[in-house]
Write a protein that holds these residues in place. Sequence first.
Motif, short mmCIF file in Angstrom:
data_model
loop_
_atom_site.label_atom_id
_atom_site.label_comp_id
_atom_site.label_asym_id
_atom_site.label_seq_id
_atom_site.Cartn_x
_atom_site.Cartn_y
_atom_site.Cartn_z
N GLY A 121 13.29 -4.08 -3.41
CA GLY A 121 12.92 -2.72 -3.81
C GLY A 121 12.72 -2.61 -5.31
O GLY A 121 11.74 -2.02 -5.78
N LYS A 122 13.64 -3.18 -6.08
CA LYS A 122 13.54 -3.13 -7.55
C LYS A 122 12.32 -3.91 -8.04
O LYS A 122 11.63 -3.48 -8.95
N LEU A 123 12.08 -5.07 -7.44
CA LEU A 123 10.92 -5.86 -7.85
C LEU A 123 9.61 -5.12 -7.56
O LEU A 123 8.71 -5.07 -8.40
N LEU A 124 9.53 -4.54 -6.36
CA LEU A 124 8.32 -3.78 -6.02
C LEU A 124 8.15 -2.57 -6.93
O LEU A 124 7.04 -2.23 -7.33
N GLU A 125 9.24 -1.93 -7.27
CA GLU A 125 9.21 -0.79 -8.19
C GLU A 125 8.68 -1.21 -9.55
O GLU A 125 7.81 -0.53 -10.13
N GLN A 126 9.16 -2.32 -10.06
CA GLN A 126 8.71 -2.81 -11.37
C GLN A 126 7.25 -3.22 -11.33
O GLN A 126 6.50 -2.96 -12.28
N SER B 268 4.90 -2.02 -9.35
CA SER B 268 4.06 -0.81 -9.27
C SER B 268 4.02 -0.07 -10.59
O SER B 268 3.00 0.52 -10.95
N GLN B 269 5.09 -0.11 -11.37
CA GLN B 269 5.11 0.53 -12.69
C GLN B 269 4.17 -0.20 -13.65
O GLN B 269 3.49 0.42 -14.45
N LYS B 270 4.15 -1.52 -13.57
CA LYS B 270 3.27 -2.31 -14.46
C LYS B 270 1.81 -2.13 -14.10
O LYS B 270 0.95 -2.18 -14.96
N GLN B 271 1.52 -1.95 -12.81
CA GLN B 271 0.15 -1.80 -12.38
C GLN B 271 -0.35 -0.38 -12.65
O GLN B 271 -1.55 -0.17 -12.82
N GLY B 272 0.53 0.58 -12.62
CA GLY B 272 0.13 1.98 -12.76
C GLY B 272 0.10 2.47 -14.13
O GLY B 272 -0.42 2.29 -15.11
#
Length: 89
Positions: A78-83, A85-89
């Motif tokens: 979850g944390k990896l996916l969150e990070q 998505s933040q970098k891509q967005g």
Amino acid sequence: MNPNTNPSRQHRPNRWARLKKQLKQARAEIAELKEKFEIEKNAKNHAYSFILTTGGIKDYLEYSRATLCTDAMAICLGKLLEQISQKQG
């Protein structure tokens, strides 16, 4: 019975060749699993080293108590996916 007409004798070389091939594949899979295990072990040791050298043992203990009954793998993913998505967005 002529050995050349015995059905079990005719397939034996193919069987041994197949078994040798399967053994070779199994050994390759074992080597790959050992390599993956070593990578994971080293990553965990690196994380432990970071926690200990940065004085984060208290934070880790608090975190451990708070997340004792949760799935650590799910939290990590979850944390990896969150990070990501933040970098891509």
